[in-house]
Motif scaffolding. Structure first.
Motif, PDB file in Angstrom:
ATOM      1  N   LEU A  77       0.935  -1.228  -0.026  1.00  0.00           N
ATOM      2  CA  LEU A  77      -0.015  -0.183   0.099  1.00  0.00           C
ATOM      3  C   LEU A  77       0.814   1.259  -0.146  1.00  0.00           C
ATOM      4  N   ARG A  78       1.934   1.397   0.899  1.00  0.00           N
ATOM      5  CA  ARG A  78       2.817   2.293   0.898  1.00  0.00           C
ATOM      6  C   ARG A  78       3.546   2.335  -0.612  1.00  0.00           C
ATOM      7  N   TYR A  79       4.043   1.450  -1.215  1.00  0.00           N
ATOM      8  CA  TYR A  79       4.858   1.660  -2.348  1.00  0.00           C
ATOM      9  C   TYR A  79       3.951   2.180  -3.440  1.00  0.00           C
ATOM     10  N   ALA A  80       2.448   1.898  -3.344  1.00  0.00           N
ATOM     11  CA  ALA A  80       1.258   2.311  -4.278  1.00  0.00           C
ATOM     12  C   ALA A  80       1.055   3.682  -3.921  1.00  0.00           C
ATOM     13  N   GLY A  81       1.515   4.131  -3.048  1.00  0.00           N
ATOM     14  CA  GLY A  81       1.411   5.895  -2.660  1.00  0.00           C
ATOM     15  C   GLY A  81       0.055   5.955  -2.012  1.00  0.00           C
ATOM     16  N   SER A  82      -0.588   4.763  -1.408  1.00  0.00           N
ATOM     17  CA  SER A  82      -1.923   4.781  -1.165  1.00  0.00           C
ATOM     18  C   SER A  82      -2.086   5.559   0.447  1.00  0.00           C
ATOM     19  N   ARG A  83      -2.983   6.234   0.871  1.00  0.00           N
ATOM     20  CA  ARG A  83      -2.970   6.782   2.118  1.00  0.00           C
ATOM     21  C   ARG A  83      -3.766   5.788   3.000  1.00  0.00           C
ATOM     22  N   LEU A  84      -4.278   4.803   2.414  1.00  0.00           N
ATOM     23  CA  LEU A  84      -5.168   3.712   3.429  1.00  0.00           C
ATOM     24  C   LEU A  84      -3.603   2.909   4.238  1.00  0.00           C
ATOM     25  N   ASN A  85      -4.298   2.454   5.397  1.00  0.00           N
ATOM     26  CA  ASN A  85      -3.156   1.657   6.129  1.00  0.00           C
ATOM     27  C   ASN A  85      -4.051   0.840   7.030  1.00  0.00           C
ATOM     28  N   LEU A  86      -3.528  -0.401   7.293  1.00  0.00           N
ATOM     29  CA  LEU A  86      -4.285  -1.523   8.008  1.00  0.00           C
ATOM     30  C   LEU A  86      -3.662  -1.002   9.397  1.00  0.00           C
ATOM     31  N   LYS A  87      -4.930  -1.245  10.374  1.00  0.00           N
ATOM     32  CA  LYS A  87      -4.765  -0.716  11.539  1.00  0.00           C
ATOM     33  C   LYS A  87      -4.950  -1.774  12.391  1.00  0.00           C
ATOM     34  N   THR A  88      -4.245  -1.950  13.354  1.00  0.00           N
ATOM     35  CA  THR A  88      -4.472  -3.230  14.578  1.00  0.00           C
ATOM     36  C   THR A  88      -5.205  -2.675  15.662  1.00  0.00           C
ATOM     37  N   ILE A  89      -6.131  -3.385  16.146  1.00  0.00           N
ATOM     38  CA  ILE A  89      -7.127  -3.067  16.954  1.00  0.00           C
ATOM     39  C   ILE A  89      -7.248  -4.219  18.202  1.00  0.00           C
ATOM     40  N   ARG A  90      -6.825  -4.132  19.117  1.00  0.00           N
ATOM     41  CA  ARG A  90      -6.642  -5.063  20.161  1.00  0.00           C
ATOM     42  C   ARG A  90      -6.445  -6.665  19.366  1.00  0.00           C
ATOM     43  N   GLY A  91      -5.493  -6.713  18.721  1.00  0.00           N
ATOM     44  CA  GLY A  91      -4.997  -7.792  18.026  1.00  0.00           C
ATOM     45  C   GLY A  91      -5.731  -8.227  16.979  1.00  0.00           C
ATOM     46  N   ASN A  92      -6.756  -7.332  16.477  1.00  0.00           N
ATOM     47  CA  ASN A  92      -7.694  -7.799  15.197  1.00  0.00           C
ATOM     48  C   ASN A  92      -7.182  -6.565  14.480  1.00  0.00           C
ATOM     49  N   LEU A  93      -7.815  -6.686  12.958  1.00  0.00           N
ATOM     50  CA  LEU A  93      -7.147  -5.777  11.910  1.00  0.00           C
ATOM     51  C   LEU A  93      -8.583  -4.967  11.268  1.00  0.00           C
ATOM     52  N   ARG A  94      -8.053  -3.918  10.878  1.00  0.00           N
ATOM     53  CA  ARG A  94      -9.243  -3.066  10.096  1.00  0.00           C
ATOM     54  C   ARG A  94      -8.325  -2.275   9.017  1.00  0.00           C
ATOM     55  N   LEU A  95      -9.212  -2.021   7.910  1.00  0.00           N
ATOM     56  CA  LEU A  95      -8.556  -1.004   6.737  1.00  0.00           C
ATOM     57  C   LEU A  95      -9.612   0.206   6.877  1.00  0.00           C
ATOM     58  N   PRO A  96      -9.370   1.216   7.566  1.00  0.00           N
ATOM     59  CA  PRO A  96     -10.133   2.364   7.764  1.00  0.00           C
ATOM     60  C   PRO A  96     -10.449   2.931   6.398  1.00  0.00           C
ATOM     61  N   PHE A  97     -11.696   3.247   6.207  1.00  0.00           N
ATOM     62  CA  PHE A  97     -12.097   3.685   4.713  1.00  0.00           C
ATOM     63  C   PHE A  97     -12.426   5.129   4.936  1.00  0.00           C
ATOM     64  N   LEU A  98     -12.114   6.030   4.172  1.00  0.00           N
ATOM     65  CA  LEU A  98     -12.680   7.412   4.040  1.00  0.00           C
ATOM     66  C   LEU A  98     -13.278   7.518   2.328  1.00  0.00           C
ATOM     67  N   CYS A  99     -14.335   8.182   2.611  1.00  0.00           N
ATOM     68  CA  CYS A  99     -15.116   8.342   1.075  1.00  0.00           C
ATOM     69  C   CYS A  99     -14.102   9.292   0.385  1.00  0.00           C
ATOM     70  N   ARG A 100     -14.506   9.234  -1.044  1.00  0.00           N
ATOM     71  CA  ARG A 100     -13.758   9.927  -1.824  1.00  0.00           C
ATOM     72  C   ARG A 100     -13.537  11.198  -1.586  1.00  0.00           C
ATOM     73  N   ARG A 101     -14.347  12.053  -1.428  1.00  0.00           N
ATOM     74  CA  ARG A 101     -14.496  13.313  -1.045  1.00  0.00           C
ATOM     75  C   ARG A 101     -13.837  13.536   0.067  1.00  0.00           C
ATOM     76  N   GLN A 102     -13.520  12.723   1.264  1.00  0.00           N
ATOM     77  CA  GLN A 102     -12.852  13.314   2.450  1.00  0.00           C
ATOM     78  C   GLN A 102     -11.352  13.019   1.911  1.00  0.00           C
ATOM     79  N   TYR A 103     -11.036  12.276   1.019  1.00  0.00           N
ATOM     80  CA  TYR A 103      -9.524  11.832   0.665  1.00  0.00           C
ATOM     81  C   TYR A 103      -9.088  13.148  -0.178  1.00  0.00           C
ATOM     82  N   GLU A 104     -10.235  13.542  -1.055  1.00  0.00           N
ATOM     83  CA  GLU A 104      -9.848  14.953  -1.859  1.00  0.00           C
ATOM     84  C   GLU A 104      -9.513  16.024  -1.032  1.00  0.00           C
ATOM     85  N   ASN A 105     -10.444  15.964   0.123  1.00  0.00           N
ATOM     86  CA  ASN A 105     -10.386  17.308   1.028  1.00  0.00           C
ATOM     87  C   ASN A 105      -8.975  17.158   1.914  1.00  0.00           C
ATOM     88  N   LYS A 106      -8.566  15.821   2.160  1.00  0.00           N
ATOM     89  CA  LYS A 106      -7.305  15.942   3.088  1.00  0.00           C
ATOM     90  C   LYS A 106      -6.148  16.466   2.507  1.00  0.00           C
TER      91      LYS A 106
END
Lengths: 189, 231
Positions: B202-231
């Motif tokens: 994901l880093r190589y591809a230049g994505s701002r997505l990142n896998l998060k570890t939450i109490r041992g489990n995993l999540r890929l937080p998702f922002l909608c396209r508008r939130q990405y464009e406004n960041k």
């Protein structure tokens, strides 16, 4: 009663896999190893080889490890299937000669203009006098070994494929006493 | 697609497994109800093909228990019980479709494709898009803002788990079962290695997505396209 067969009759009676191997070697002899070249990511190639043997290694209680670089390496221009065949030959050998609780490690480094794929094991190793000859056609390093499945043209095929890619293949002793095979392929510029 | 086949007729099971694998599906199978329920509850499959008449626990009970446990995996009942009442009972128990033996494999294949279009849980065109990345599961190519990357088989399966469940926290064992299969002879720690690989991709591809570890489990937080464009 024994019957002497002609070369054609011998070829017809060979199991299919051996026929394909013989044809491959024959084509290599005639400088016509059929290849379909494409740009490939070297870490993805090695990772696919690792995944192919992951379960088999686990069933044999051999640790199969992989170490990939943190940075993205340049692509190589190669025949994906043929290079996977090279990795399969090396991993088949490693699995054959590494005992239970041993380790096989795959890694990838960059050496100037060459990508270096490494397959090392903690197996029985290869005697110094055999190291140069194991890539020769039909050479057997252990005359006492009775398992014919793991001898024959495998390493020779691997060398033919790597050479056809303008690369190099060699073997050294690994730090743990087993063998360490190096496959170098040129990067794509 | 990962399919769980629960069928006590071993010949039919072998035949279906062969046909499904020819269509590039990954198939886990078992021959009785209790084992089937155990596998079903691991929530590692995209679709379940379930026989009704099973030893140790009948198929309808397996289905009801799975639905009561909150599983929404699409299920096709495969059975020789073809009367109207049997079909109604099967569908009311939580099945998504019902096919009566004997059947032609092509019909089952068409029903599998049909369920896929309805549920949206697996894409016909193999393209998954979340945030600033698109993943082509048929070619295993990840398209990011900076470049496109070829993923290995397991990297692709792992990414698909998160892209099909954006912003969901997924248990490690569920991820492991989906990627390696149930009863895989490899260690669970392999998952950590592949999480590391996927984060790098994901880093190589230049994505701002990142896998998060939450109490041992995993999540890929998702922002909608508008939130990405406004960041």
């Amino acid at each position: 009663m024994s019957i002497k067969l002609s070369p054609i009759q011998n070829l017809i009676l060979l199991p299919l896999t051996k026929k394909i191997t013989m044809l491959l070697l024959a084509n290599a002899d005639s400088d016509h190893l059929p290849m379909q070249m494409e740009l490939c990511q070297p870490d993805e190639l090695l990772l696919n080889a690792y995944e192919k043997y992951e379960s088999l290694a686990a069933k044999k209680q051999i640790s199969l490890l992989i170490s990939l670089p943190d940075t993205l390496f340049p692509d190589c221009y190669c025949d994906r299937e043929r290079i996977m065949q090279v990795f399969s030959i090396l991993l088949d050998n490693a699995l054959s000669y590494t005992p239970s609780n041993g380790t096989i490690q795959l890694s990838l480094t960059l050496n100037k203009a060459f990508l270096c794929f490494v397959v090392s094991d903690t197996g029985c190793g290869i005697a110094e006098e055999d190291k140069k000859r194991i890539f020769d056609r039909f050479y057997r390093s252990d005359q006492a070994h009775t398992d014919k499945m793991h001898f024959g043209p495998g390493l020779c095929i691997a060398k033919e494929i790597v050479t056809a890619h303008q690369g190099k293949i060699c073997v050294e002793d690994s730090a743990e006493g087993g063998s360490c095979f190096f496959v170098e392929l040129p990067i794509h510029c | 697609m990962k399919i769980l086949l629960i069928e006590d007729d071993k010949n039919l099971c072998e035949l279906l497994q062969y046909q499904l694998q020819k269509e590039m599906h990954q198939v886990d199978y078992c021959h009785d109800g209790r084992d089937g329920l155990d596998l079903f509850l691991q929530n590692a499959h995209d679709l379940v093909l379930l026989d009704r008449m099973l030893p140790t626990m009948n198929g309808l009970l397996v289905l009801k228990k799975a639905r009561n446990a909150g599983l929404t995996t699409p299920v096709i009942l495969i059975t020789a019980l073809g009367e109207l009442y049997d079909r109604i009972e099967g569908l009311d128990s939580g099945a998504d479709d019902y096919i009566v033996k004997p059947f032609e494999y092509e019909e089952l294949s068409a029903r599998i494709r049909s369920l896929g279009r309805r549920s949206g849980s697996f894409e016909d065109n193999g393209l998954l898009q979340v945030g600033d990345i698109t993943y082509d599961s048929s070619l295993r190519i990840l398209y990011g803002p900076k470049c496109e990357l070829q993923l290995s088989g397991r990297e692709g399966l792992l990414l698909e788990v998160f892209l099909r469940n954006p912003s969901c926290t997924i248990k490690r064992m569920v991820i492991f079962s989906k990627v390696w299969g149930v009863d895989a002879p490899v260690e669970e720690s392999n998952l950590d290695t592949y999480i590391h690989f996927l984060r790098k991709r994901l880093r190589y591809a230049g994505s701002r997505l990142n896998l998060k570890t939450i109490r041992g489990n995993l999540r890929l937080p998702f922002l909608c396209r508008r939130q990405y464009e406004n960041k």
